[in-house]
Design a protein around this motif. Structure first.
Motif, short mmCIF file in Angstrom:
data_model
loop_
_atom_site.label_atom_id
_atom_site.label_comp_id
_atom_site.label_asym_id
_atom_site.label_seq_id
_atom_site.Cartn_x
_atom_site.Cartn_y
_atom_site.Cartn_z
N ARG A 39 -0.69 7.19 -1.88
CA ARG A 39 0.71 7.30 -1.47
C ARG A 39 1.01 8.75 -1.11
N GLN A 40 1.75 8.89 -0.03
CA GLN A 40 2.19 10.24 0.34
C GLN A 40 3.60 10.17 0.90
N ARG A 41 4.42 11.14 0.48
CA ARG A 41 5.81 11.18 0.92
C ARG A 41 5.87 11.56 2.39
N GLU A 49 13.22 9.65 3.63
CA GLU A 49 11.87 9.80 3.11
C GLU A 49 11.41 8.52 2.43
N ASP A 51 7.42 6.58 0.77
CA ASP A 51 6.00 6.72 0.46
C ASP A 51 5.18 5.87 1.41
N ASN A 98 4.65 -1.13 4.49
CA ASN A 98 5.77 -0.27 4.85
C ASN A 98 6.63 -0.91 5.95
#
Length: 215
Positions: A39-41, A49, A51, A98
């Motif tokens: 996971r990355q912001r 924003e 993840d 997502n």
């Protein structure tokens, strides 16, 4: 209509790709300890924003080792399984979740990190007018091999001209890219050519198809 297309496509591909995702998850765990999902912001539409989800392709803690967020070909932090997942873009399949959550679209500019958005010009912030995508106009016209400024201009072109015809062209070119595995890394032509980004000390830039840092 676009949101309906996103949901239908994301749900269908996730269902069809389930066996591949399971096999990839097992391979990741067998090769190296750590979580399967990375996971990355990232920054999405209207600077919201979220993840982004991907299959982990590097050793755990890679962002604190070597070049940090910058990744290029033959990076020793990339696992053997990870190299295959990147080359085939299988590591991006969790992006479809997502899409189902409404954070991303199938087609659009790739989501980037807040530190990079902070140095965008007023015009470049127009890149955040739509949901970020799994693939996009910049992705099929050079991916990470393009300088960042040029990639942003391609994204802005897409936003200003997006249509069903253009989307179909992007999908067709994406299919060819997946078969060829080209332009995955910045090489000699890609790179961060915008104002300096605080905390990014390594030369060059992060790897695609996110043209963004990838685990």
């Amino acid at each position: 209509m676009r949101r309906c297309f996103d949901v239908v496509v994301a749900a269908a591909v996730l269902a069809l790709a389930a066996p591949v995702l399971i096999a990839a998850a097992i391979a990741i765990r067998l090769e190296s300890a750590g979580p399967v999902i990375y996971r990355q912001r990232r920054v999405g539409k209207d600077r919201a924003e979220f993840d982004v989800l991907k299959l982990r392709t590097m050793v755990v803690g890679a962002e604190k080792i070597g070049a940090g967020l910058w990744v290029d070909a033959d990076d020793p932090r990339i696992t053997r399984v990870g190299a295959l997942l990147r080359r085939t873009s299988i590591d991006e399949l969790p992006n479809l979740w997502n899409v189902l959550r409404g954070e991303m679209s199938v087609i659009g500019p790739r989501p980037t990190v807040a530190e990079q958005v902070a140095v965008y010009s007023e015009r470049q912030l127009g890149r955040l007018a739509v949901r970020p995508g799994i693939t996009g106009w910049a992705q099929v016209n050079g991916r990470a091999a393009l300088p960042w400024g040029e990639r942003i201009e391609l994204d802005l072109y897409y936003i200003e001209h997006r249509s069903l015809t253009l989307d179909l062209r992007i999908l067709a070119r994406t299919a060819r890219l997946l078969l060829g595995g080209d332009d995955l890394y910045r090489g000699e032509t890609g790179g961060w050519d915008l104002p300096p980004v605080a905390g990014y000390d390594a030369p060059g830039e992060a790897n695609a198809p996110g043209d963004d840092p990838r685990q």
